[in-house]
Design a protein around this motif. Structure first.
Motif: not given
Ligand code: ASP
Length: 582
Positions: A174, A196, A201, A220, A234, A236, A445-446, A482, A484, A486
């Motif tokens: 992340e 995260s 998930k 982190r 979070q 999540d 983002h990731h 935040g 996205s 996927r």
């Molecule tokens: N895992 C992402 C974050 O920690 C959030 C996500 O993309 O659902 O920012």
């Protein structure tokens, strides 16, 4: 029985009632013939009275031995108070004490345990358990519980299932460093704590869980910035069979619900702004839209004269500060110094006073006439009585500088009101971000975020221009969530790792499990995560997340109460197969 009532509930309706209370001694006022004690627990404060005429001598003697923060039990009768305190619910009554038990003594606390305390932050962190006895801290924790409870109820009602995911895992990128945990049973191997639960998930979606959430700790190892915690919480969430629109609607619903239930504020549909627009209008991807002061780009109306500073700049951009013409010369000089501080890094600031009579007076009158300045006023929306502040230079830097100035001035002008809420979605984020240090593109983002449909090709030719199916929820100038849509296709995910500079082997070693899962029927899916600590602080009308965390770390990432991190002994190191190289 330690108590029949709490210290927050007895009122005039209870007069003559025999009660037992337990709690902490907050204050003692000993007038000789009468002693008053304020007894505190989580629920409030109740006044105890011991008086020479009505209380037995041995009880008075015991009361005389009390000290602040002693834990006591008092049995007595509720009586009407002579001088009432309208500020607390129990202010009409007091307890005439008949029996007193000292349940535990207490050393003199290092700071006063009252709403206004004399303890500095570090001292209060060291004795956090005493700080938690103070009403503001206690109330913040209760407030946090309430928010979390609403989140759980709302999402559960919408069919989301809370699933726990593991903490001892392998790296989830992340954008920060991992905290790692050495494995005793696997010499030379390490777990990483999750930045995260991102990959898990997604695997839950492959597992058919369809709507998932979890209130979860994330870890982190980032360079410390003010008000960041190495571990944070979070909310999540992930959903299967959804498009971006579904996610935005669902979580706009959650946010509206919280604003209504917690703050009593009804917000209509959240505005949506593209990332590009947010950067252009506010210089920031998390704009505070509670107030105006939008950016006006001045290149066209400022680059036609001999002012080289502007002519050589990539961007000339200004904001109108409402009422700013009332600033004295000295105040404006201070502002100029403020933007020149290394933290902001501007080389200077040009300003224009918008006089009440419609004329202008600027710091660059040598180069620009009234018509020029009038055009600047039009572009920045400045009115008579305002001050236009103009910065120039390289686009990204100048925007960041002016954004910082905008926020600072808005704070000074009282435009950032804690009880006003202006949420918005920022959408269409770039997929990739250029990193000067490594001279490479990184996922903004990731790496699991999907590009906008049809943009995969663009990755080959102009990677920086590719937009992602990624969105942030912004509240009052803070990113509170935040997420996205996927990638759910193995080939696409694998290609994405290529673009991000992973070799096939690296990608397989780190994320093979995810790509394998994608080969067994992965549904389209997407999600979002909210930062609970920040969300709670904002809903609570405050700025510091530490104030809403029971046992926070300080700004250097230390827990000063338990004194962590700390060294471990040789035997433990040996068992973990670790050798220190200090
Ligand atoms: N895992 C992402 C974050 O920690 C959030 C996500 O993309 O659902 O920012």
């Amino acid at each position: 029985m330690y108590r029949t009532h709490t210290c927050g509930e007895l009122t005039a309706a209870d007069i003559n009632r025999k009660v037992t209370l337990s709690g902490w001694v907050q204050t003692i006022r000993d007038k000789g013939f009468v002693i008053w004690v304020d007894l505190r627990d989580r629920y409030g404060i109740t006044q105890l009275i011991f008086d020479a005429e009505r209380t037995q001598e041995d009880v008075i003697k015991k009361a005389q031995k009390l000290g602040r923060e002693f834990v006591i039990q008092a049995i007595g009768t509720v009586i009407e108070r002579a001088s009432k305190n309208p500020n607390i619910p129990t202010g009409d009554i007091e307890i005439l004490v008949e029996e007193l038990q000292i349940l535990n003594g207490a050393k003199l606390p290092p700071f006063t345990i009252e709403t206004e305390t004399d303890g500095g932050e570090e001292l209060r962190m060291k004795y956090r358990y005493l700080d938690i006895r103070r009403a503001p801290v206690r109330n913040n924790l209760i407030f946090r519980h309430k928010v979390a409870q609403h989140v759980r109820n709302y999402l559960s009602q919408k069919g989301f299932i809370e699933v726990e995911t593991p903490y001892l895992i392998k790296s989830t990128p992340e954008g920060a460093r991992d905290f790692v945990v050495p494995s005793r049973m696997n010499e030379g191997q390490f777990y990483a704590l999750p930045q995260s639960p991102q990959t898990f998930k997604q695997l839950l979606m492959v597992g058919g869980m369809d709507k998932y959430f979890q209130i979860v700790k994330c870890f982190r190892d980032e360079d410390l910035r003010a008000d960041r915690q190495p571990e944070f919480t979070q909310i999540d969430c992930e959903m299967a069979f959804v498009e971006q629109e579904d996610i935005l609607n669902n979580f706009e619903g959650l946010t509206k619900h919280l604003l209504k239930e917690i703050n009593g504020v009804e917000v209509t549909d959240f505005p949506r702004m593209t990332y590009d627009d947010a950067m252009k209008r506010y210089g920031n991807d998390k704009p505070d839209i509670r107030f105006g002061m939008e950016f006006g780009e001045l290149n066209q109306v400022a680059q036609h004269k001999d002012f080289n500073v502007f002519n050589s700049a990539e961007l000339v951009v200004g904001i109108a500060v409402p009422g700013g013409n009332s600033y004295t010369r000295k105040e404006i000089d201070n502002l100029i110094d403020w933007v020149k501080r290394p933290q902001i890094g501007s080389l200077g600031m040009v300003y224009v006073r918008c006089n009440e009579d419609g004329s202008f007076k600027s710091s660059v009158d040598k180069f620009y006439d009234q018509d020029d300045l009038k055009a600047w006023a039009e572009v920045t929306g400045a009115k008579a009585g305002d001050l236009i502040c103009v910065l120039s230079g390289e686009i990204d830097k100048t925007r960041a500088q002016l954004s910082a100035l905008r926020m600072e001035l808005a704070s000074r002008l009282g435009l950032r009101k804690a009880n006003e809420f202006a949420p918005l979605w920022v959408i269409d984020f770039p997929l990739l971000e250029w990193d000067e240090e490594t001279k490479r593109y990184h996922a903004m983002h990731h790496p699991f975020t999907s590009p906008k449909p049809g943009q995969m090709q663009l990755l080959e030719t102009n990677p920086g221009a590719v937009k992602a199916n990624a969105y942030d929820l912004v509240l009052n100038g803070n990113e509170i969530g935040g997420g996205s849509i996927r990638i759910h296709d193995k080939a696409v995910q694998s290609k994405m790792f290529d673009y991000l500079g992973f070799t096939k082997e690296e990608a397989q070693a780190q994320f093979g499990f995810l790509m394998n899962a994608f080969e067994y029927g992965a549904p389209p899916h997407g999600g979002i995560a909210f930062g609970l600590d920040r969300l709670v602080a904002i809903l609570g009308g405050q700025e510091t997340i530490r104030d809403f965390i029971a046992f926070p770390k300080n700004n250097s990432g230390r827990d000063v109460m338990i004194d962590a991190p700390a060294s471990i002994d040789k035997q433990q190191l040996d068992e973990l197969h670790l050798k220190l190289n200090l």
